[in-house]
Write a protein that holds these residues in place. Structure first.
Motif, mmCIF file in Angstrom:
data_model
loop_
_atom_site.group_PDB
_atom_site.id
_atom_site.type_symbol
_atom_site.label_atom_id
_atom_site.label_comp_id
_atom_site.label_asym_id
_atom_site.label_seq_id
_atom_site.Cartn_x
_atom_site.Cartn_y
_atom_site.Cartn_z
ATOM 1 N N CYS A 88 -2.489 1.856 -13.604
ATOM 2 C CA CYS A 88 -3.161 1.594 -12.433
ATOM 3 C C CYS A 88 -2.215 1.805 -11.128
ATOM 4 O O CYS A 88 -0.971 1.813 -11.069
ATOM 5 N N ALA A 90 -2.014 0.147 -7.454
ATOM 6 C CA ALA A 90 -2.462 -0.986 -6.544
ATOM 7 C C ALA A 90 -1.880 -0.363 -5.159
ATOM 8 O O ALA A 90 -0.848 0.047 -4.851
ATOM 9 N N ASN A 105 -6.733 -4.856 -0.165
ATOM 10 C CA ASN A 105 -5.959 -4.688 -1.242
ATOM 11 C C ASN A 105 -7.021 -3.860 -2.272
ATOM 12 O O ASN A 105 -8.309 -4.503 -2.290
ATOM 13 N N VAL A 107 -7.399 -1.685 -6.331
ATOM 14 C CA VAL A 107 -6.404 -1.191 -7.642
ATOM 15 C C VAL A 107 -7.376 -0.090 -8.087
ATOM 16 O O VAL A 107 -8.433 -0.241 -8.413
ATOM 17 N N ALA A 214 -0.677 -7.129 -6.129
ATOM 18 C CA ALA A 214 -0.942 -6.052 -6.793
ATOM 19 C C ALA A 214 -1.970 -6.260 -7.850
ATOM 20 O O ALA A 214 -2.593 -5.355 -8.286
#
Length: 224
Positions: A88, A90, A105, A107, A214
């Motif tokens: 991942c 973030a 935000n 991901v 995150a």
């Protein structure tokens, strides 16, 4: 581990501008985060969106929530493996409005079913992404229809569809990166955009240094 963009692009990754290869060449084993600072020259939210919708997704850090110009901007890229073993990346963005900070935000995951970008702290939205490299070595991300992660499983279609396009490249003259993100709808036209420039540096970190933001509140295994 293989960085998410290298896994998604395959051999095309090597066609990226060298500075973009550096930007997106970190993974969960690298022991670094990447910190960006710059200026968002224009950020726009259409007045056609219902205010409760803008408030809801803005509050959950899933979309910008206020039109403005010349905003100081910072962001952090953090790599980790989630509980499903997926690599991942973030991306925690901060827009410094005169009324206070607002956040966006997401991901990014190179999953079993494809390359996807989860937006918001929930997460709230899922964009299936098709990454590619332009002739000048810029990174181009184009999405399929957004999937809403609250309620029934479906993608918006017809007049309700929303699709994202993101372009990031290297500005040789000013020695910095440029970014241009747009979400469009066939009826409304441009729903939102943000565009500007930034510089970036690596920062050594451990897993304990990765901000709580995150990780989405809920682990989502849905990738389409």
């Amino acid at each position: 581990m293989t960085p998410v963009y290298r896994a998604a692009l395959g051999s095309e990754f090597d066609r990226l501008h060298p500075n973009l290869q550096w930007r997106y060449g970190i993974d969960s084993t690298a022991g670094v985060a990447q910190m960006m600072t710059g200026l968002i020259e224009s950020i726009y939210i259409t007045a056609a969106l219902p205010p409760p919708m803008v408030w809801y997704y803005g509050k959950r850090n899933a979309m910008p929530s206020k039109t403005s110009r010349m905003l100081p901007f910072k962001a952090g890229n953090y790599c980790y493996r989630d509980e499903l073993g997926r690599e991942c990346l973030a991306v925690l963005r901060t827009f410094d409005y005169s009324t206070g900070e607002r956040h966006l935000n997401s991901v990014i995951v190179d999953g079993v079913d494809g390359f996807v970008d989860y937006f918001g702290d929930g997460p709230e939205l899922l964009y299936p992404i098709e990454p590619s490299v332009t002739k000048d070595g810029s990174l181009l991300l184009e999405s399929g229809p957004v999937r809403w992660l609250r309620g029934p499983k479906f993608a918006m279609r017809g007049p309700f569809v929303a699709q994202m396009k993101y372009l990031e490249g290297w500005d040789e003259e000013h020695q910095r990166f440029r970014c241009d993100a747009t979400v469009r709808n066939p009826v409304i036209g441009e729903v939102l955009h943000y565009r500007g420039w930034f510089t970036a540096v690596d920062k050594p970190i451990t897993m304990a240094d990765i901000p709580d933001e995150a990780w989405p509140y809920k682990l989502i295994d849905r990738e389409s």
